[in-house]
Design a protein around this motif. Structure first.
Motif, PDB file in Angstrom:
ATOM      1  N   LEU A 103      16.996 -22.663  26.084  1.00  0.00           N
ATOM      2  CA  LEU A 103      16.762 -21.307  25.528  1.00  0.00           C
ATOM      3  C   LEU A 103      17.998 -20.768  24.736  1.00  0.00           C
ATOM      4  O   LEU A 103      18.035 -20.236  23.592  1.00  0.00           O
ATOM      5  CB  LEU A 103      16.310 -20.165  26.557  1.00  0.00           C
ATOM      6  N   LEU A 104      19.066 -21.004  25.313  1.00  0.00           N
ATOM      7  CA  LEU A 104      20.446 -20.351  24.755  1.00  0.00           C
ATOM      8  C   LEU A 104      20.832 -21.237  23.684  1.00  0.00           C
ATOM      9  O   LEU A 104      21.030 -20.767  22.459  1.00  0.00           O
ATOM     10  CB  LEU A 104      21.429 -20.522  25.884  1.00  0.00           C
ATOM     11  N   ILE A 105      20.589 -22.386  23.685  1.00  0.00           N
ATOM     12  CA  ILE A 105      20.754 -23.397  22.405  1.00  0.00           C
ATOM     13  C   ILE A 105      19.956 -22.972  21.315  1.00  0.00           C
ATOM     14  O   ILE A 105      20.491 -22.915  20.176  1.00  0.00           O
ATOM     15  CB  ILE A 105      20.870 -24.772  22.755  1.00  0.00           C
ATOM     16  N   PHE A 106      18.856 -22.677  21.523  1.00  0.00           N
ATOM     17  CA  PHE A 106      17.945 -22.486  20.440  1.00  0.00           C
ATOM     18  C   PHE A 106      18.211 -20.970  19.889  1.00  0.00           C
ATOM     19  O   PHE A 106      17.860 -20.455  19.005  1.00  0.00           O
ATOM     20  CB  PHE A 106      16.267 -22.128  20.915  1.00  0.00           C
ATOM     21  N   VAL A 120      29.029 -24.416  25.056  1.00  0.00           N
ATOM     22  CA  VAL A 120      29.098 -23.236  25.775  1.00  0.00           C
ATOM     23  C   VAL A 120      27.945 -22.807  26.605  1.00  0.00           C
ATOM     24  O   VAL A 120      28.003 -22.412  27.978  1.00  0.00           O
ATOM     25  CB  VAL A 120      29.504 -22.137  24.660  1.00  0.00           C
ATOM     26  N   ALA A 121      26.886 -23.261  26.190  1.00  0.00           N
ATOM     27  CA  ALA A 121      25.547 -22.680  26.691  1.00  0.00           C
ATOM     28  C   ALA A 121      25.446 -23.658  27.951  1.00  0.00           C
ATOM     29  O   ALA A 121      25.133 -23.040  29.221  1.00  0.00           O
ATOM     30  CB  ALA A 121      24.259 -23.261  26.099  1.00  0.00           C
ATOM     31  N   VAL A 122      25.810 -24.898  27.959  1.00  0.00           N
ATOM     32  CA  VAL A 122      25.730 -25.785  29.252  1.00  0.00           C
ATOM     33  C   VAL A 122      26.679 -25.227  30.285  1.00  0.00           C
ATOM     34  O   VAL A 122      26.425 -25.197  31.448  1.00  0.00           O
ATOM     35  CB  VAL A 122      26.017 -27.512  28.791  1.00  0.00           C
ATOM     36  N   ALA A 123      27.843 -25.076  29.973  1.00  0.00           N
ATOM     37  CA  ALA A 123      28.793 -24.441  30.907  1.00  0.00           C
ATOM     38  C   ALA A 123      28.734 -23.217  31.350  1.00  0.00           C
ATOM     39  O   ALA A 123      28.738 -22.819  32.586  1.00  0.00           O
ATOM     40  CB  ALA A 123      30.277 -24.632  30.103  1.00  0.00           C
ATOM     41  N   SER A 124      28.109 -22.537  30.602  1.00  0.00           N
ATOM     42  CA  SER A 124      27.988 -20.994  31.251  1.00  0.00           C
ATOM     43  C   SER A 124      26.731 -20.946  31.942  1.00  0.00           C
ATOM     44  O   SER A 124      26.746 -20.026  32.978  1.00  0.00           O
ATOM     45  CB  SER A 124      27.768 -19.879  30.116  1.00  0.00           C
ATOM     46  N   VAL A 125      25.626 -21.655  31.768  1.00  0.00           N
ATOM     47  CA  VAL A 125      24.465 -21.797  32.554  1.00  0.00           C
ATOM     48  C   VAL A 125      24.876 -22.145  34.008  1.00  0.00           C
ATOM     49  O   VAL A 125      24.453 -21.544  35.092  1.00  0.00           O
ATOM     50  CB  VAL A 125      23.413 -22.586  32.273  1.00  0.00           C
ATOM     51  N   THR A 126      25.856 -23.066  34.551  1.00  0.00           N
ATOM     52  CA  THR A 126      26.247 -23.595  35.564  1.00  0.00           C
ATOM     53  C   THR A 126      26.611 -22.263  36.402  1.00  0.00           C
ATOM     54  O   THR A 126      26.277 -22.206  37.543  1.00  0.00           O
ATOM     55  CB  THR A 126      27.443 -24.522  35.558  1.00  0.00           C
ATOM     56  N   GLN A 155      38.003 -28.578  32.238  1.00  0.00           N
ATOM     57  CA  GLN A 155      38.134 -29.606  31.195  1.00  0.00           C
ATOM     58  C   GLN A 155      37.629 -29.155  29.651  1.00  0.00           C
ATOM     59  O   GLN A 155      38.252 -29.522  28.785  1.00  0.00           O
ATOM     60  CB  GLN A 155      37.183 -30.721  31.702  1.00  0.00           C
ATOM     61  N   SER A 156      36.501 -28.533  29.635  1.00  0.00           N
ATOM     62  CA  SER A 156      36.114 -28.186  28.295  1.00  0.00           C
ATOM     63  C   SER A 156      36.347 -26.736  27.603  1.00  0.00           C
ATOM     64  O   SER A 156      36.313 -26.201  26.699  1.00  0.00           O
ATOM     65  CB  SER A 156      34.534 -28.366  28.225  1.00  0.00           C
ATOM     66  N   GLN A 157      36.772 -25.927  28.903  1.00  0.00           N
ATOM     67  CA  GLN A 157      37.185 -24.399  28.807  1.00  0.00           C
ATOM     68  C   GLN A 157      36.067 -23.696  27.961  1.00  0.00           C
ATOM     69  O   GLN A 157      36.169 -22.949  27.046  1.00  0.00           O
ATOM     70  CB  GLN A 157      38.475 -24.427  27.789  1.00  0.00           C
ATOM     71  N   SER A 158      34.661 -24.162  27.980  1.00  0.00           N
ATOM     72  CA  SER A 158      33.773 -23.517  27.454  1.00  0.00           C
ATOM     73  C   SER A 158      32.713 -22.574  28.369  1.00  0.00           C
ATOM     74  O   SER A 158      31.775 -22.143  27.975  1.00  0.00           O
ATOM     75  CB  SER A 158      32.980 -24.594  26.640  1.00  0.00           C
ATOM     76  N   VAL A 159      33.259 -22.187  29.452  1.00  0.00           N
ATOM     77  CA  VAL A 159      32.484 -21.302  30.177  1.00  0.00           C
ATOM     78  C   VAL A 159      32.720 -19.705  29.829  1.00  0.00           C
ATOM     79  O   VAL A 159      33.663 -19.449  29.736  1.00  0.00           O
ATOM     80  CB  VAL A 159      33.078 -21.303  31.694  1.00  0.00           C
ATOM     81  N   ASP A 160      31.829 -19.321  29.203  1.00  0.00           N
ATOM     82  CA  ASP A 160      31.952 -18.000  29.013  1.00  0.00           C
ATOM     83  C   ASP A 160      31.466 -16.930  29.707  1.00  0.00           C
ATOM     84  O   ASP A 160      30.232 -16.650  30.247  1.00  0.00           O
ATOM     85  CB  ASP A 160      30.733 -17.557  27.473  1.00  0.00           C
ATOM     86  N   ILE A 161      32.408 -16.142  30.379  1.00  0.00           N
ATOM     87  CA  ILE A 161      32.251 -15.242  31.507  1.00  0.00           C
ATOM     88  C   ILE A 161      31.397 -14.312  31.248  1.00  0.00           C
ATOM     89  O   ILE A 161      30.593 -13.799  32.138  1.00  0.00           O
ATOM     90  CB  ILE A 161      33.430 -15.086  32.367  1.00  0.00           C
ATOM     91  N   MET A 162      31.356 -13.627  29.971  1.00  0.00           N
ATOM     92  CA  MET A 162      30.568 -12.440  29.780  1.00  0.00           C
ATOM     93  C   MET A 162      29.189 -12.986  29.659  1.00  0.00           C
ATOM     94  O   MET A 162      28.304 -12.291  30.097  1.00  0.00           O
ATOM     95  CB  MET A 162      30.903 -11.924  28.257  1.00  0.00           C
ATOM     96  N   LEU A 163      28.707 -14.203  28.994  1.00  0.00           N
ATOM     97  CA  LEU A 163      27.674 -14.663  28.699  1.00  0.00           C
ATOM     98  C   LEU A 163      26.955 -14.880  30.182  1.00  0.00           C
ATOM     99  O   LEU A 163      25.985 -14.420  30.550  1.00  0.00           O
ATOM    100  CB  LEU A 163      27.591 -16.018  28.030  1.00  0.00           C
ATOM    101  N   ALA A 164      27.699 -15.607  30.923  1.00  0.00           N
ATOM    102  CA  ALA A 164      27.283 -15.862  32.291  1.00  0.00           C
ATOM    103  C   ALA A 164      27.114 -14.712  33.098  1.00  0.00           C
ATOM    104  O   ALA A 164      26.064 -14.729  33.796  1.00  0.00           O
ATOM    105  CB  ALA A 164      28.290 -16.886  32.875  1.00  0.00           C
ATOM    106  N   PHE A 165      27.741 -13.592  32.982  1.00  0.00           N
ATOM    107  CA  PHE A 165      27.705 -12.572  33.728  1.00  0.00           C
ATOM    108  C   PHE A 165      26.236 -11.612  33.202  1.00  0.00           C
ATOM    109  O   PHE A 165      25.619 -11.183  34.167  1.00  0.00           O
ATOM    110  CB  PHE A 165      28.836 -11.424  33.576  1.00  0.00           C
ATOM    111  N   CYS A 166      26.054 -11.857  31.913  1.00  0.00           N
ATOM    112  CA  CYS A 166      24.680 -10.952  31.398  1.00  0.00           C
ATOM    113  C   CYS A 166      23.776 -11.803  32.151  1.00  0.00           C
ATOM    114  O   CYS A 166      22.651 -11.222  32.675  1.00  0.00           O
ATOM    115  CB  CYS A 166      24.887 -11.144  30.095  1.00  0.00           C
TER     116      CYS A 166
END
Lengths: 308, 252
Positions: free
Chosen positions: A42-45, A52-58, A237-248
């Motif tokens: 959903l996020l990728i679409f 970023v989507a994969v890492a933040s969804v975790t 490793q990839s530094q692609s976790v977006d904490i704002m995205l994850a928090f929302c």
């Protein structure tokens, strides 16, 4: 209301993010799965870069599963001993998954692998689950009393060496299949950005024959611990976790999970499994079609060097 | 003697009859990305004046102005899916090194009416010009993939040509407006302004501005890179806390 995502480097609508978090959270509470397999696509679409989507969804999966895991824990629905074995091997698998993720991304074959991975995995698991659920429902309609698992009903897996007694699950089985399941789910989960609950639940039910009352709780506990480790791995490793995205997503996800969990009480186990199977199959078919049908745009682009 | 004559001729021919200069200004040279960042509107304005030291009192047009805004460069790759035995796979790709992450052209008229295609290409005014660089993939593939890359960037709002984006308020005073999208990558930007007369560039100027994350966003982005382990741990703690809080709030 727009909110800027500092790692994804774009701004998105806050209500949209909380909304899809809530919708997926509802399903995760209902079925006891993390919901990553719905949220990541959903996020990728929606335009979030795939890494970023994969890492933040975790991160979101951790939150959505925590409230579920806690309520199962209070009800005594977690086999902590079994969960520990699954987590330890899962974290090992996650190391491999995160490393493979980087290799595939640089080779430009991450999309293909994600599509094929989802297709094979979801298609296989979904078919198995649907088949089982339909049989159970038909049997029940006919008035046949569905037999509970008998303690001595074993398959070949239970004859392997290194047997361990799991008291809560009333199992005395070899740890080898447990470790292999954990390793596999850790690898696949970190690679595809999914918690692996939808693989874990059937694996525990059909392979290890864990009784129904501890399956979902144990699976959730395993998802929380393993996804927490994967979040940290992705962050390092990839530094692609977006904490704002994850928090929302978390805010929507935890609220949705509560409603999902209480809605789940009104449905029977086999009905739940049947619905989950249909959902899993739908996602599998969606990915299958993307491989077979001519894409709307045969060209795509990506930024090289670094996740962002 | 011949070389001497040639030099005089060159000087005479090369010297413009008139000399103009451009005095221009940006509305903001620092664009700050905050939590509510939803793109930013920028204004470019300037006036065309007689060059300093020349005897001219006024400038005569008509002039055309082209403003090119360039974002920080990245290495980009364009990929193509093809059908292999019924399955669509990424089979071919071309890398474009140091490709602009943002590129917008504003002009006071249609570009092809302002000047010829050679000038547009050599001055990097056309988006495609950035793909026409030496590439290991060969010129044909570079051209095909470059065109597609420009199209994809345009669909994302990162590339664009706005013919008519520059308005002349008088004969020699112009203003232009550009809205930077919310997905504009942070980094150093350059705004290049060209003044054309009769198809020739008679004055040019470049100005820099920066798109920067500030405050909390900057702190988050920096921590993610500088303290990745701590950042990951904070994410997990936040997730556990949110999950727990959700359970408490909705407990029934």
């Amino acid at each position: 209301m727009q909110v800027y995502l500092p790692i994804a480097e774009l701004s998105m609508n806050l209500f949209f993010l909380v909304g899809i978090g809530g919708a997926v959270g509802f399903l995760s509470g209902l079925f006891g799965v993390g919901g990553g397999f719905l949220l990541t696509p959903l996020l990728i679409f929606s335009g979030v870069p795939a890494p970023v989507a994969v890492a933040s969804v975790t991160g979101q999966v951790v939150a959505a599963s925590t409230s579920g895991a806690l309520s199962h824990y209070r009800r005594g629905g977690i086999d902590l001993h079994l969960a520990m074995y699954l987590v330890l091997s899962g974290v090992l698998g996650a190391f491999g998954g995160v490393a493979t993720f980087a290799v595939l991304r640089d080779a430009g074959q991450l999309d293909l692998f994600i599509s094929v991975g989802f297709l094979v995995l979801l298609g296989f698991v979904g078919t198995l689950m649907l088949n089982e659920a339909i049989r159970a429902i038909i049997k029940q309609r006919k008035g046949v009393v569905v037999r509970e698992r008998l303690p001595n009903q074993h398959n070949w897996m239970h004859r392997l060496p290194m047997r361990v007694r799991f008291k809560k699950s009333r199992l005395y089985i070899s740890v080898l299949p447990v470790l292999i399941i954990g390793l596999f789910i850790g690898f696949v989960g970190s690679l595809l950005g999914i918690g692996g609950g939808f693989i874990m639940v059937p694996a525990l039910v059909y392979l290890l024959r864990v009784p129904g009352n501890v399956v979902i709780g144990t699976s959730l506990a395993q998802v929380v611990a393993m996804m927490a480790a994967t979040t940290i791995l992705h962050a390092v490793q990839s530094q692609s976790v977006d904490i704002m995205l994850a928090f929302c997503l978390m805010v929507g996800g935890t609220a949705g999970a509560q409603f999902g969990a209480s809605a789940g009480k009104h449905l029977r186990g086999e009905q739940l499994r049947g619905l989950l199977a249909i959902l899993v199959l739908a996602v599998a078919i969606r990915f299958g079609l993307s491989l077979i049908l001519a894409p709307a745009d045969p060209f795509s682009m990506a930024v090289l060097g670094g996740a962002r | 003697m011949k070389w001497w004559l040639a030099l005089v001729m060159a000087l005479l021919l090369g010297m413009p009859a008139q000399a103009e200069r451009l005095v221009s200004q940006l509305s903001n040279d620092n664009i700050e990305i905050t939590s509510s960042f939803d793109g930013e509107r920028m204004n470019f304005f300037g006036t065309i004046m007689p060059d300093a030291g020349s005897d001219q009192k006024f400038v005569t047009g008509p002039f055309h102005v082209v403003v090119v805004v360039l974002g920080p460069t990245q290495n980009r790759v364009a990929r193509q899916k093809t059908n292999n035995f019924g399955v669509w796979l990424n089979t071919d790709q071309v890398e474009f090194d140091n490709f602009p992450s943002y590129f917008h052209v504003l002009s006071s008229a249609r570009l092809r009416d302002i000047t010829d295609i050679t000038t547009l290409t050599t001055e990097y005014i056309l988006p495609e010009a950035h793909t026409l660089v030496a590439n290991d993939a060969g010129w044909w593939k570079t051209a095909v993939f470059g065109r597609e890359l420009v199209r994809l960037m345009t669909e994302q709002g990162l590339f664009g040509v706005n013919e008519g984006g520059v308005n002349f308020l008088s004969d020699n005073f112009y203003s232009a407006r550009l809205t930077l999208p919310s997905n504009a990558p942070p980094g150093p930007y350059i705004a290049l302004t060209y003044v054309f007369k009769d198809g020739q560039v008679i004055a040019r100027k470049s100005e820099g501005f920066a798109v920067r994350k500030i405050g909390f966003e900057r702190f988050l982005a920096l921590s993610a890179v500088q303290q990745p382990l701590l950042y990951g741990l904070v994410c997990v703690v936040l997730a556990l806390f949110t999950g727990w809080l959700g359970g408490v709030l909705f407990k029934r």
